[in-house]
Design a protein around this motif. Structure first.
Motif, PDB file in Angstrom:
ATOM      1  N   GLU A 192      -6.253   5.569   9.336  1.00 52.14           N
ATOM      2  CA  GLU A 192      -7.074   5.009   8.243  1.00 52.14           C
ATOM      3  C   GLU A 192      -6.432   3.751   7.679  1.00 52.14           C
ATOM      4  N   LEU A 193      -5.115   3.759   7.526  1.00 46.35           N
ATOM      5  CA  LEU A 193      -4.437   2.576   7.011  1.00 46.35           C
ATOM      6  C   LEU A 193      -4.600   1.392   7.956  1.00 46.35           C
ATOM      7  N   VAL A 194      -4.457   1.643   9.251  1.00 44.99           N
ATOM      8  CA  VAL A 194      -4.583   0.576  10.240  1.00 44.99           C
ATOM      9  C   VAL A 194      -6.005   0.015  10.227  1.00 44.99           C
ATOM     10  N   LEU A 195      -6.980   0.878  10.189  1.00 46.35           N
ATOM     11  CA  LEU A 195      -8.373   0.437  10.208  1.00 46.35           C
ATOM     12  C   LEU A 195      -8.767  -0.294   8.929  1.00 46.35           C
ATOM     13  N   LYS A 196      -8.166   0.081   7.788  1.00 47.83           N
ATOM     14  CA  LYS A 196      -8.492  -0.553   6.513  1.00 47.83           C
ATOM     15  C   LYS A 196      -7.728  -1.842   6.299  1.00 47.83           C
ATOM     16  N   LYS A 197      -6.678  -2.047   7.052  1.00 46.26           N
ATOM     17  CA  LYS A 197      -5.827  -3.222   6.905  1.00 46.26           C
ATOM     18  C   LYS A 197      -6.686  -4.456   6.959  1.00 46.26           C
ATOM     19  N   LYS A 245       0.849  -1.190   0.000  1.00 42.32           N
ATOM     20  CA  LYS A 245       0.000   0.000   0.000  1.00 42.32           C
ATOM     21  C   LYS A 245       0.884   1.240   0.000  1.00 42.32           C
ATOM     22  N   THR A 246       0.493   2.257  -0.752  1.00 38.74           N
ATOM     23  CA  THR A 246       1.174   3.546  -0.705  1.00 38.74           C
ATOM     24  C   THR A 246       0.237   4.537  -0.043  1.00 38.74           C
ATOM     25  N   ARG A 247       0.766   5.234   0.929  1.00 40.36           N
ATOM     26  CA  ARG A 247      -0.033   6.206   1.686  1.00 40.36           C
ATOM     27  C   ARG A 247      -0.155   7.480   0.860  1.00 40.36           C
ATOM     28  N   ARG A 248      -1.287   7.689   0.277  1.00 43.12           N
ATOM     29  CA  ARG A 248      -1.546   8.891  -0.516  1.00 43.12           C
ATOM     30  C   ARG A 248      -2.690   9.672   0.133  1.00 43.12           C
ATOM     31  N   GLY A 249      -2.336  10.498   1.102  1.00 46.48           N
ATOM     32  CA  GLY A 249      -3.340  11.309   1.761  1.00 46.48           C
ATOM     33  C   GLY A 249      -4.058  10.598   2.900  1.00 46.48           C
ATOM     34  N   ALA A 250      -3.943   9.299   2.992  1.00 42.70           N
ATOM     35  CA  ALA A 250      -4.577   8.562   4.085  1.00 42.70           C
ATOM     36  C   ALA A 250      -3.776   8.771   5.359  1.00 42.70           C
ATOM     37  N   THR A 251      -4.478   8.853   6.464  1.00 41.00           N
ATOM     38  CA  THR A 251      -3.777   8.937   7.736  1.00 41.00           C
ATOM     39  C   THR A 251      -3.334   7.539   8.148  1.00 41.00           C
ATOM     40  N   ILE A 252      -2.418   7.473   9.067  1.00 43.86           N
ATOM     41  CA  ILE A 252      -1.955   6.181   9.579  1.00 43.86           C
ATOM     42  C   ILE A 252      -3.143   5.443  10.197  1.00 43.86           C
TER      43      ILE A 252
END
Length: 73
Positions: free
Chosen positions: A68-73, A59-66
């Motif tokens: 959001e990434l954790v929750l979407k994982k 995944k590349t973080r493009r504007g997502a907060t950390i």
């Protein structure tokens, strides 16, 4: 610095001490070597990461907060 000391070894040891499985570890990188990204169960590159890092991350973080990434994982 003590021989063998590195961020990667620290993350590995901490995950063992906390009982966190390798597959559950998220590693967020920009320019670090690819070893930890490959080891972690979920590698994330920030948008301005070097190409080698972006190529191997899931995944590349493009504007997502950390968060959001954790929750979407």
């Amino acid at each position: 610095m003590k021989a063998g000391a590195s961020k990667g070894n620290g993350v590995r040891k901490l995950s063992q001490l906390l009982g966190v499985e390798q597959e559950e570890v998220m590693y967020i990188a920009t320019t670090e070597t690819t070893t930890m990204i490959e080891w972690a169960g979920y590698g994330v590159a920030v948008a301005n990461a070097i190409p080698e890092v972006r190529e191997i991350t899931k995944k590349t973080r493009r504007g997502a907060t950390i968060q959001e990434l954790v929750l979407k994982k």
